[in-house]
Design a protein around this motif. Structure first.
Motif, PDB file in Angstrom:
ATOM      1  N   ALA A   1     -18.819 -45.455  22.589  1.00  0.00           N
ATOM      2  CA  ALA A   1     -18.088 -44.290  23.085  1.00  0.00           C
ATOM      3  C   ALA A   1     -18.936 -43.040  22.962  1.00  0.00           C
ATOM      4  N   LEU A   2     -18.563 -42.034  23.751  1.00  0.00           N
ATOM      5  CA  LEU A   2     -19.136 -40.712  23.576  1.00  0.00           C
ATOM      6  C   LEU A   2     -18.147 -39.840  22.818  1.00  0.00           C
ATOM      7  N   GLY A   3     -18.689 -39.008  21.931  1.00  0.00           N
ATOM      8  CA  GLY A   3     -17.894 -38.009  21.247  1.00  0.00           C
ATOM      9  C   GLY A   3     -18.630 -36.694  21.300  1.00  0.00           C
ATOM     10  N   SER A   4     -18.073 -35.691  20.641  1.00  0.00           N
ATOM     11  CA  SER A   4     -18.800 -34.433  20.498  1.00  0.00           C
ATOM     12  C   SER A   4     -18.715 -34.031  19.036  1.00  0.00           C
ATOM     13  N   ASP A   5     -19.758 -33.328  18.577  1.00  0.00           N
ATOM     14  CA  ASP A   5     -19.870 -33.012  17.153  1.00  0.00           C
ATOM     15  C   ASP A   5     -20.206 -31.532  16.999  1.00  0.00           C
ATOM     16  N   THR A   6     -19.270 -30.773  16.437  1.00  0.00           N
ATOM     17  CA  THR A   6     -19.474 -29.337  16.211  1.00  0.00           C
ATOM     18  C   THR A   6     -19.690 -29.059  14.732  1.00  0.00           C
ATOM     19  N   GLY A   7     -19.032 -29.879  13.881  1.00  0.00           N
ATOM     20  CA  GLY A   7     -19.196 -29.712  12.432  1.00  0.00           C
ATOM     21  C   GLY A   7     -19.034 -31.035  11.701  1.00  0.00           C
ATOM     22  N   GLY A   8     -19.152 -32.133  12.460  1.00  0.00           N
ATOM     23  CA  GLY A   8     -18.986 -33.456  11.855  1.00  0.00           C
ATOM     24  C   GLY A   8     -18.126 -34.384  12.692  1.00  0.00           C
ATOM     25  N   SER A   9     -17.714 -33.915  13.859  1.00  0.00           N
ATOM     26  CA  SER A   9     -16.692 -34.597  14.658  1.00  0.00           C
ATOM     27  C   SER A   9     -17.098 -35.940  15.240  1.00  0.00           C
ATOM     28  N   ILE A  10     -18.380 -36.299  15.154  1.00  0.00           N
ATOM     29  CA  ILE A  10     -18.791 -37.668  15.491  1.00  0.00           C
ATOM     30  C   ILE A  10     -19.004 -38.457  14.204  1.00  0.00           C
TER      31      ILE A  10
ATOM     32  N   PHE B   1     -19.953 -31.803   3.908  1.00  0.00           N
ATOM     33  CA  PHE B   1     -21.310 -32.364   4.026  1.00  0.00           C
ATOM     34  C   PHE B   1     -21.777 -32.481   5.479  1.00  0.00           C
ATOM     35  N   SER B   2     -20.853 -32.368   6.402  1.00  0.00           N
ATOM     36  CA  SER B   2     -21.231 -32.627   7.793  1.00  0.00           C
ATOM     37  C   SER B   2     -21.549 -31.372   8.589  1.00  0.00           C
ATOM     38  N   VAL B   3     -21.115 -30.193   8.122  1.00  0.00           N
ATOM     39  CA  VAL B   3     -21.352 -28.985   8.933  1.00  0.00           C
ATOM     40  C   VAL B   3     -22.799 -28.491   8.850  1.00  0.00           C
ATOM     41  N   THR B   4     -23.503 -28.837   7.747  1.00  0.00           N
ATOM     42  CA  THR B   4     -24.820 -28.220   7.554  1.00  0.00           C
ATOM     43  C   THR B   4     -25.809 -28.524   8.687  1.00  0.00           C
ATOM     44  N   PRO B   5     -25.905 -29.775   9.173  1.00  0.00           N
ATOM     45  CA  PRO B   5     -26.853 -30.023  10.267  1.00  0.00           C
ATOM     46  C   PRO B   5     -26.512 -29.221  11.533  1.00  0.00           C
ATOM     47  N   ASN B   6     -25.224 -29.032  11.808  1.00  0.00           N
ATOM     48  CA  ASN B   6     -24.846 -28.266  13.002  1.00  0.00           C
ATOM     49  C   ASN B   6     -25.319 -26.828  12.886  1.00  0.00           C
ATOM     50  N   LEU B   7     -25.180 -26.251  11.687  1.00  0.00           N
ATOM     51  CA  LEU B   7     -25.619 -24.865  11.508  1.00  0.00           C
ATOM     52  C   LEU B   7     -27.122 -24.748  11.700  1.00  0.00           C
ATOM     53  N   ALA B   8     -27.870 -25.777  11.271  1.00  0.00           N
ATOM     54  CA  ALA B   8     -29.331 -25.731  11.367  1.00  0.00           C
ATOM     55  C   ALA B   8     -29.825 -26.253  12.716  1.00  0.00           C
TER      56      ALA B   8
END
Lengths: 96, 470
Positions: free
Chosen positions: B169-178, B417-424
C-alpha cells in the motif's frame, strides 16, 4: 507563558464555527498543548545558517495547455456555478 | 497462493511464470476483503470492477513479456492521494464526495507500470492522528487484535497489508504516519527522504514534512515500491534531483539519553535484542549525543499545526467539496468548515492560527523553526560518525480503541520517536523486530532506522539484516 487563549477570536480568524460546548473544551485543551510546546523556550543558541537541501523551485512558465480544456472538469466540482464561473455570495457589502 | 505470506517479489515471479494470473490474484484479494474488511474497516471504498479490468490489462502485458516490477500487483492507496475520477476524501466530511480531477504523480507512475488499484484506505482525517480513530467514517481495527488501533494516520493502508487485503500500500508520513502503523501492524513502512517522492497530488497537511511512501510486508518490497514512485518531478516545487541508492558502512548510533523515559518495557526489550542481533551480525553500535531530540515533539506540534492552518484554508466551500448554504460569504466559510472538519482537525487549525498570530509568531513559530535547525544539525553531526540511527518506532505497542481519544497530548506522545526524521527531512524505516504479549495476544513491535538524506540504500541493507536475524 500562555495564560488565557481567546479561542473564539482564533476560531473567527480561522473561519471556523465552534459550538459553545466545544469552545469550553478547547479553552482547556489548547493552553495545555501550548504549555507542552513551550518547553522549546528553554533552548538557547542557534544552528549556523545551513544551506537547505531542498528549496522551492518553480517551473518555467512555458508550454501552457490549451485554454479551456480543464474548465468543465474543475467547474463541475464547484458547489455553485453560473455558466463558466464559480458563484459565491456577495463579498463586499455596503455598511448598514 | 497464500496471501498471508505473499510478497511483491514472489508474486512478480509467479505472475511472470504464469503460476497464477493477475486476475486470479486480484480476485483473491477482493474475496479476502469481502470476508475480513467488515470487521477491520481498512478500506473506505473497494474498486473491484476497475481492479479486475486493470488486472486483465496487466495479464495481457505480462503475456507479451512487457511486465514491469509492479505490473498486475494489487495495491491499496491512502485516501489522501489523488486518482483521477475517483473520490479522494482524506477521510473527511468536507471532501466526502470530492472526485479528483487529476492523478498524483505517484499514481501516474504506478499506472505506467500497470499496477492494480484495489481501493482507497481509511486514515485519520487529513492525516492528523496516530490511531485512525479520527476518520470521519469510523475507525480501522488492528488485524493482530481487533480491540486495538492499527496506528495512524495510514492505519487503513497498514491494516490492509497486514490483514492480507492488499499486497502492498501507499501511505503518507508527516510525523510517523507510515512507520507507526507499520510498527503496530507488523509490517515494513518507509518514510522517504524529503523531496525524493513527488508530493504532487498528495493532499497537503504539513508541506515541509509530508512524504508519500510504501507499506509492505518485506524490506525488499519496500524498495521495489520506492523505486517505482520516486524521482524528480517539476510539479513538486521541493523535489530533489534523482539520486542513486548507496549502501554505507555498519555503524549504528543510538541516542540513549533521548530514550531514558516513556518507553514501554516490552518495546525496550525488543529494541535491545535487535541491537544485540545487529552486533552479532557484525555491526558496531555506539551511543550518539543528539541533545535537541527531546524538543522534536514540541517543535513538531508547532510547525505542523501552523502548516495545517494555512494548508487547510483551501477547504472553504467555494471551489469544491462540502458547502453549507448561508446568507453571507463569511458564514459559508465558517459553517462549511465547522461542519466539514472533525475535532482534531479543528484543534490543529486553531493551534496553528495561534502560533502564527501576530504577537505570538516569534515565540512559537519562529522559535520552533530555529530549534528545528538545531535538530537538523544534530542529525548532520551524528551522521559524521554513524551510518544510521536506531530508535523505537513508537513508545508502546498498539493501544486499545478509545484509550487515548479524550487526551490529545497522550495521542501526540505516540509520535515522540517518529517526528524527528520528518523535521530533519531524512529517511526512516520501521521494520518488524518482535512482539509483546498483551491480553494473550502477540502485538507486533517495530524497530526504526533513520538515515542521512538520500540514505534509503543503507536503511534497506540494515533493515534486511534485521529481517534475516529473526
Amino acid at each position: 507563558m500562555t495564560q488565557k487563549v481567546d479561542v473564539r477570536a482564533l476560531a473567527n480568524l480561522a473561519r471556523l464555527e465552534v459550538s459553545d460546548e466545544e469552545l469550553a473544551r478547547l479553552e482547556k485543551e489548547i493552553p495545555a498543548i501550548l504549555g507542552f510546546v513551550e518547553t522549546i523556550q528553554a533552548v538557547s543558541g542557534a544552528a549556523g545558517e545551513v544551506a537547505p537541501e531542498v528549496r522551492n523551485v518553480m517551473r518555467e512558465d512555458v508550454n501552457p495547455h490549451e485554454s479551456g480544456i480543464h474548465t468543465e472538469e474543475l467547474l463541475s466540482a464547484a458547489p455553485s456555478r453560473k455558466g463558466d464561473l464559480v458563484a459565491v455570495k456577495q463579498v463586499l457589502s455596503r455598511k448598514k | 497462493m497464500d496471501l498471508s505470506s505473499l510478497t511483491i517479489a514472489a508474486a512478480r515471479k509467479a505472475l511472470d511464470a504464469k503460476d497464477f494470473s493477475s486476475l486470479e490474484l486480484t480476485n483473491a484479494y477482493v474475496q479476502n476483503i469481502a470476508a475480513r474488511d467488515k470487521e477491520i474497516h481498512a478500506y473506505l471504498e473497494v474498486w473491484e470492477d476497475s481492479a479486475r479490468a486493470e488486472a486483465k490489462a496487466a495479464d495481457e502485458r505480462i503475456a507479451k513479456g512487457d511486465a514491469k516490477p509492479l505490473t498486475g500487483i494489487p495495491l491499496a492507496i491512502k485516501d489522501n492521494i489523488l486518482i483521477k475520477g475517483r473520490v479522494a476524501s482524506s477521510a473527511s466530511k468536507i471532501l466526502e464526495n470530492y472526485r479528483a480531477s487529476y492523478d498524483a504523480t505517484v499514481i501516474t507512475k504506478l499506472k505506467e507500470q500497470g499496477a492494480v488499484f484495489l481501493g482507497r484506505t481509511n486514515m485519520d482525517e487529513f492525516a492528523m492522528g496516530s490511531s485512525t480513530e479520527n476518520s470521519a467514517f469510523g475507525p480501522t481495527r488492528n488485524p493482530a487484535d481487533t480491540s486495538r488501533v492499527p496506528g495512524g494516520s495510514s492505519g487503513g493502508s497498514a491494516a490492509a497489508v497486514s490483514g492480507s487485503m492488499a499486497l502492498a500500500a501507499l501511505g503518507s508520513d508527516t510525523g510517523g504516519s507510515i512507520r507507526q502503523p507499520a510498527s503496530h501492524c507488523g509490517i515494513v513502512g518507509l518514510k522517504t527522504t524529503y523531496g525524493s517522492v513527488s508530493r504532487f497530488g498528495l493532499m497537503p497537511m504539513g508541506s515541509s514534512l509530508d512524504q508519500i511512501g510504501p507499506l509492505t510486508r518485506t524490506v525488499e518490497d519496500a524498495r521495489i515500491l520506492f523505486d517505482a514512485i520516486r524521482g524528480n518531478d517539476t510539479y513538486d516545487s521541493t523535489s530533489l534531483p534523482d539520486y542513486p541508492l548507496k549502501e554505507k558502512g555498519k555503524v549504528v548510533g543510538v541516542p540513549r539519553a533521548f530514550m531514558k523515559e516513556g518507553v514501554d518495557d516490552g518495546v525496550k526489550s525488543v529494541f535491545e535484542k535487535t541491537l544485540e542481533a545487529l552486533v552479532k551480525g557484525g555491526y558496531e553500535v555506539r551511543d550518539v549525543d543528539m541533545p535537541n531530540l527531546p524538543y522534536a515533539l514540541p517543535v513538531y506540534y508547532i510547525i505542523c499545526p501552523a502548516e495545517v492552518s494555512t494548508n487547510l484554508a483551501r477547504y472553504d466551500g467555494i471551489r469544491y467539496g462540502l458547502s453549507s448554504p448561508a446568507d453571507t460569504i463569511h458564514e459559508v466559510y465558517t459553517k462549511t468548515r465547522g461542519i466539514g472538519f472533525g475535532p482534531e482537525v479543528r484543534r490543529r487549525i486553531l493551534i496553528g492560527t495561534f502560533v502564527l498570530s501576530s504577537g505570538y509568531a516569534d515565540a512559537y513559530y519562529r522559535k520552533a523553526r530555529d530549534v528545528r535547525n538545531l535538530i537538523r544539525a544534530d542529525f548532520e553531526r551524528a551522521f559524521d560518525s554513524v551510518d544510521a540511527i536506531a530508535l523505537p518506532t513508537a513508545p508502546g505497542p498498539a493501544f486499545k480503541i478509545g484509550e487515548k481519544t479524550n487526551d490529545p497530548l497522550a495521542m501526540y506522545l505516540e509520535d515522540i520517536f517518529s517526528v524527528t526524521p520528518n523535521l530533519a527531512g531524512v529517511p526512516a524505516i520501521s521494520v518488524p523486530a518482535g512482539s509483546v504479549e498483551r491480553d494473550d495476544k502477540e502485538l507486533p513491535v517495530g524497530f526504526q532506522l533513520v538515515g542521512p538524506m538520500r540514505g534509503e540504500g543503507t536503511l534497506f541493507t540494515i533493515a534486511k539484516d534485521i529481517e534475516k536475524s529473526r
